[in-house]
Design an enzyme around this catalytic site. Structure first.
Site, PDB file in Angstrom:
ATOM      1  N   THR A  98     -15.965  16.041 -18.026  1.00 27.05           N
ATOM      2  CA  THR A  98     -14.706  15.955 -18.742  1.00 27.05           C
ATOM      3  C   THR A  98     -13.677  15.502 -17.718  1.00 27.05           C
ATOM      4  OG1 THR A  98     -14.245  18.261 -18.242  1.00 27.05           O
ATOM      5  CG2 THR A  98     -15.190  17.802 -20.400  1.00 27.05           C
TER       6      THR A  98
ATOM      7  N   TYR B  66      -7.437  -0.253 -32.620  1.00 25.54           N
ATOM      8  CA  TYR B  66      -8.900  -0.156 -32.715  1.00 25.54           C
ATOM      9  C   TYR B  66      -9.523  -1.108 -31.715  1.00 25.54           C
ATOM     10  CZ  TYR B  66     -11.002   2.902 -36.110  1.00 25.54           C
ATOM     11  OH  TYR B  66     -11.523   4.005 -36.724  1.00 25.54           O
TER      12      TYR B  66
ATOM     13  N   LYS C 138     -10.323  19.242 -16.658  1.00 25.66           N
ATOM     14  CA  LYS C 138     -10.412  20.560 -16.017  1.00 25.66           C
ATOM     15  C   LYS C 138      -9.791  20.435 -14.624  1.00 25.66           C
ATOM     16  CE  LYS C 138     -14.177  22.115 -18.947  1.00 25.66           C
ATOM     17  NZ  LYS C 138     -14.874  20.996 -19.603  1.00 25.66           N
TER      18      LYS C 138
ATOM     19  N   ASP D  89     -23.838  17.378 -14.798  1.00 30.58           N
ATOM     20  CA  ASP D  89     -22.613  17.569 -15.581  1.00 30.58           C
ATOM     21  C   ASP D  89     -21.627  18.273 -14.648  1.00 30.58           C
ATOM     22  OD1 ASP D  89     -20.580  18.501 -17.168  1.00 30.58           O
ATOM     23  OD2 ASP D  89     -21.873  19.213 -18.783  1.00 30.58           O
TER      24      ASP D  89
ATOM     25  N   GLU E 284     -13.307  -1.199 -30.955  1.00 28.39           N
ATOM     26  CA  GLU E 284     -14.763  -0.965 -30.868  1.00 28.39           C
ATOM     27  C   GLU E 284     -15.402  -2.020 -29.976  1.00 28.39           C
ATOM     28  OE1 GLU E 284     -16.568  -0.673 -34.721  1.00 28.39           O
ATOM     29  OE2 GLU E 284     -15.609   1.245 -35.114  1.00 28.39           O
TER      30      GLU E 284
ATOM     31  N   ARG F 134      -7.626  15.161 -22.211  1.00 31.07           N
ATOM     32  CA  ARG F 134      -8.823  15.800 -22.780  1.00 31.07           C
ATOM     33  C   ARG F 134      -9.810  14.712 -23.178  1.00 31.07           C
ATOM     34  NH1 ARG F 134      -9.717  21.006 -24.314  1.00 31.07           N
ATOM     35  NH2 ARG F 134      -7.853  21.401 -23.099  1.00 31.07           N
TER      36      ARG F 134
END
Ligand code: DSN
Length: 411
Positions: A223, A51, A226, A197, A53, A232
């Site tokens: 992203t 973790y 692609k 984008d 954060e 991903r």
């Protein structure tokens, strides 16, 4: 695989079968790719246990000193690759990145001008069914009815009338170069900010195969899986003066802990994308796409906008008296995987649209080139001409399998 086979043979078997499917089919989904073993390893690593954060040096958990280094590497490599001023590498996906960018730039109810989903835009660009379309007031620009390309005069006219606070450029089904400088000029004229984008074309942008939005946009989202061929996940690039707002909109604004295994896998992907081999790969994606488009077009399939400049082709199946669902299913039986897609000004509904989208990132990653494109293009045409000829489809399925044997999916 062995520990997984022992603990959970059902999932192990599904993974193996999916790997076989990927190996035995020609994947022409424009938004997919295959990652390197290096990316897979980082993604499947013990970093998933942590973790973290917050941001490097400012975490809400102890024990983050090692993963901090992974995030710093991912950030600095992203900056170098795209020539940006600030990078946030924590968005779990492209849609999450877009939601964070809107959160940083807008207040609920603000006006945004973006590309129409039915003309090639994206759900997260303010579609009514998306949270984005419920929180902000979106207006959408279509493509030009004749050229089927983005018409900056029309965008400008809509921007003047609508007076948006933000203009969004970028698409998920648009086969042409996008003029980001033109969009910025319009944004400046109406006092809006520009967000790009670049999810579909990020790998082409990283290598200079498509003009970069970075010099023109206030914020760029993408992203990484692609054409960029990474894990991903999402990425946001912005000017330094927006850095704090973007970072706060990602965490704590929209997400909790970052997925550190995917942060590390992004770093690997950015490293790979810097290489000359990757530049040649990106160039080849476009060459393959143009070549495949020519074969299909010569065979009587109408291409939306008349062709392609990037990794994808959008085909109008009405030219062969077909709909997207039928074409997708018939090609799928032969092991040629595409997705049905709306085309601009489509009179047909989304579940039975008039088009299909075809992309070359995956087959190019597998090393396919001109000879294979000739075969694939002609198989597609044969199937589209006789989509109910089960015997011929079966024999093409066998040919597809044989072709695929020579082109690995592990790179
Ligand atoms: N669903 C992706 C695509 O196929 O283009 C975009 O999010």
């Amino acid at each position: 695989m062995e520990p997984l086979t022992k603990t959970d043979p059902e999932i192990a078997e599904i993974i193996l079968r999916e790997e076989q499917r990927q190996r035995g089919e020609v994947n022409l989904i424009a938004s997919e790719n295959i990652v390197s073993d290096a990316v897979l390893l980082a993604q499947g690593s013990v970093l998933t246990n942590k973790y973290a954060e917050g941001y490097p040096g400012r975490r809400y958990y102890g024990g983050c000193e090692v993963v901090d280094e992974a995030e710093e590497l991912a950030r600095s490599r992203a900056l170098e690759l795209f020539g940006a001023e600030h990078a946030n590498v924590q968005s779990h996906s492209g849609t999450q990145a877009n939601i964070a960018a809107y959160g940083a730039l807008l207040s609920p109810g603000d006006k945004v001008l973006a590309m129409d989903l039915a003309h090639g835009g994206h759900l997260s660009h303010g579609a009514r069914v998306s949270l984005t379309g419920k929180i902000y007031q979106f207006e959408h620009y279509p493509v030009n009815a004749d050229s089927e390309m983005i018409d900056l005069d029309l965008v400008e006219q809509l921007a003047r009338e609508f007076q948006p606070k933000l203009i969004v450029a970028g698409a998920s089904a648009y086969p042409r170069i996008i003029d980001f400088a033109g969009f910025r000029r319009i944004a400046d004229e109406v006092g809006a900010r520009l967000m790009v984008d670049m999810a579909h074309i990020a790998g082409l942008v990283a290598t200079g195969v498509h003009p970069s939005p970075i010099p023109h946009a206030h914020v760029v989202t993408t992203t990484t899986h692609k054409t960029l061929r990474g894990p991903r996940s999402g990425l946001i690039l912005c000017r330094k003066k927006l850095a704090k707002k973007i970072d706060s909109a990602v965490f704590p604004g929209g997400q909790g802990g970052p997925l550190m295994h995917l942060v590390a896998a992004r770093a690997v992907c950015f490293q790979e994308a810097k290489t000359e081999a990757f530049r040649q790969y990106a160039q080849k994606i476009v060459e393959n796409s143009i070549h495949l488009g020519e074969i299909l077009s010569d065979g009587g399939l109408r291409l939306v906008s008349g062709g392609t400049d990037n990794h994808m082709i959008l085909a109008d199946l009405r030219s062969m008296d077909l709909t997207g669902d039928i074409a997708e299913a018939a090609l799928g039986k032969a092991g040629i995987v595409v997705n049905m897609n709306m085309i601009p000004y489509d009179p047909a509904p989304p579940r039975r649209p008039s088009g299909m989208r075809i992309g070359t990132p995956t087959i190019t990653s597998r090393g396919m080139g001109s000879d294979e494109i000739n075969l694939i293009g002609n198989w597609i045409l044969e199937i589209l001409r006789e989509p109910t000829d089960e015997n011929r489809i079966e024999s093409i399925r066998a040919d597809v399998r044989e072709l695929c044997q020579g082109f690995p999916t592990r790179i």
